[in-house]
Design a protein around this motif. Structure first.
Motif, short mmCIF file in Angstrom:
data_model
loop_
_atom_site.label_atom_id
_atom_site.label_comp_id
_atom_site.label_asym_id
_atom_site.label_seq_id
_atom_site.Cartn_x
_atom_site.Cartn_y
_atom_site.Cartn_z
N CYS A 104 -8.53 -44.17 17.50
CA CYS A 104 -9.78 -44.71 18.04
C CYS A 104 -9.60 -46.16 18.47
N TRP A 105 -8.81 -46.93 17.72
CA TRP A 105 -8.59 -48.33 18.06
C TRP A 105 -7.56 -48.49 19.17
N LEU A 106 -6.55 -47.65 19.16
CA LEU A 106 -5.46 -47.81 20.13
C LEU A 106 -5.82 -47.24 21.51
N ILE A 107 -6.61 -46.16 21.52
CA ILE A 107 -6.96 -45.51 22.80
C ILE A 107 -8.43 -45.78 23.08
N ASP A 108 -8.69 -46.84 23.81
CA ASP A 108 -10.07 -47.23 24.14
C ASP A 108 -10.44 -46.61 25.47
N ASN A 109 -10.75 -45.31 25.41
CA ASN A 109 -11.08 -44.57 26.63
C ASN A 109 -12.37 -43.77 26.39
N PRO A 110 -13.45 -44.09 27.14
CA PRO A 110 -14.72 -43.38 26.94
C PRO A 110 -14.60 -41.87 27.08
N ASN A 111 -13.60 -41.39 27.81
CA ASN A 111 -13.44 -39.94 27.97
C ASN A 111 -13.07 -39.25 26.66
N TYR A 112 -12.56 -40.02 25.69
CA TYR A 112 -12.14 -39.45 24.41
C TYR A 112 -13.14 -39.69 23.29
N TYR A 113 -14.18 -40.49 23.53
CA TYR A 113 -15.12 -40.82 22.47
C TYR A 113 -15.76 -39.58 21.85
N GLN A 114 -16.12 -38.62 22.69
CA GLN A 114 -16.79 -37.41 22.22
C GLN A 114 -15.89 -36.63 21.25
N SER A 123 -21.97 -40.19 21.48
CA SER A 123 -20.65 -40.57 20.96
C SER A 123 -20.30 -42.00 21.34
N ALA A 124 -20.62 -42.37 22.59
CA ALA A 124 -20.35 -43.74 23.04
C ALA A 124 -21.20 -44.74 22.26
N TRP A 125 -22.45 -44.38 21.96
CA TRP A 125 -23.32 -45.27 21.20
C TRP A 125 -22.79 -45.45 19.78
N VAL A 126 -22.36 -44.35 19.15
CA VAL A 126 -21.81 -44.44 17.79
C VAL A 126 -20.54 -45.29 17.79
N MET A 127 -19.71 -45.10 18.81
CA MET A 127 -18.48 -45.88 18.89
C MET A 127 -18.80 -47.36 19.06
N LEU A 178 -17.85 -50.43 23.81
CA LEU A 178 -19.11 -50.07 24.42
C LEU A 178 -18.85 -49.15 25.61
N PRO A 179 -19.84 -48.30 25.96
CA PRO A 179 -19.65 -47.37 27.09
C PRO A 179 -19.22 -48.07 28.36
N SER A 180 -19.67 -49.31 28.54
CA SER A 180 -19.33 -50.02 29.77
C SER A 180 -17.96 -50.65 29.72
#
Length: 221
Positions: free
Chosen positions: A70-80, A199-203, A211-213
């Motif tokens: 989660c820390w290393l791969i900061d990609n919104p596509n994987y948050y879910q 998922s983005a909000w929880v992250m 953040l999602p943005s």
């Protein structure tokens, strides 16, 4: 000796005769199954990898690896995927711990217990089996990986469950209960499934750097 006897008396529970007989049969069937299985060369060879399989499905290993990803791969596509898998792993730990505390079935006697991670001394259900089959269901039904990875996943989950018997960590009913629990956990996560926005909000709540943005909270002010 007095303190030990008091502890044993406290932990001793009244078991219905039918259940007591079933548990005794389970112990006997497990011994026979393991003895019979070790007659086959492929299963004997699998036993040499049982410790690796045990560590590969340990809760600490999976949670630590997932948090690192989660820390290393900061990609919104994987948050879910990350958030739903994280919730499932946490629920698995709570369910297994709760059921073990309620049932308090002792593990089979083992000689290499000093190699086992953690203080867990109860057997029902198998946490490794529940975790392995939850992960299997997650990546084949809830958030499917490419079909190319399905056979290795099935082989891994089955091998983990079988290794619990070959290592004599659990009895057959413990493993079957773990498999059932893991499948039910996947069904529960399906019901509680978090969408991309949630998922983005929880992250973002867990870390202001995610953040999602793609911006930090400081950038919003």
């Amino acid at each position: 000796m007095e303190g030990r006897s008091k502890k044993d008396e406290f932990e001793k529970r009244d078991i219905p005769p039918v259940l007591e007989k079933l548990l005794a049969l389970d112990v006997e069937w497990t011994k026979r199954f393991v003895s019979f299985s070790l007659n086959f060369v492929p299963i004997r060879s699998l036993k040499t990898h049982c410790k690796f399989l045990e560590y590969s499905c340990h809760g600490l290993v999976w949670l630590s690896a997932l948090l690192a990803i989660c820390w290393l791969i900061d990609n919104p596509n994987y948050y879910q995927t990350q958030m739903n898998l994280f919730v499932g792993l946490i629920l698995d730990i709570f369910f297994v711990a709760g059921i073990k505390a309620a049932t308090r079935r002792r593990r089979p006697t083992i000689d290499d217990s000093f190699l086992t991670i953690g203080p867990d001394k109860f057997s029902f259900p198998s946490g490794h089996a529940s975790r392995a089959f939850f992960i299997l269901c997650f990546f084949t039904a809830l958030d499917p990986m490419p079909l190319l990875f399905w056979p290795p996943l099935f082989a891994w989950a089955t091998s983990v469950a079988l290794s619990r018997l070959l290592l004599y960590r659990h009895h057959i009913l413990d493993v079957l209960a773990g498999i059932t629990l893991g499948t039910l956990e996947a069904f529960l996560i399906c019901i509680l499934w978090m969408g991309k926005d949630t998922s983005a909000w929880v992250m973002s709540w867990l870390s202001d750097e995610k953040l999602p943005s793609g911006s930090t909270q400081e950038d919003l002010f």
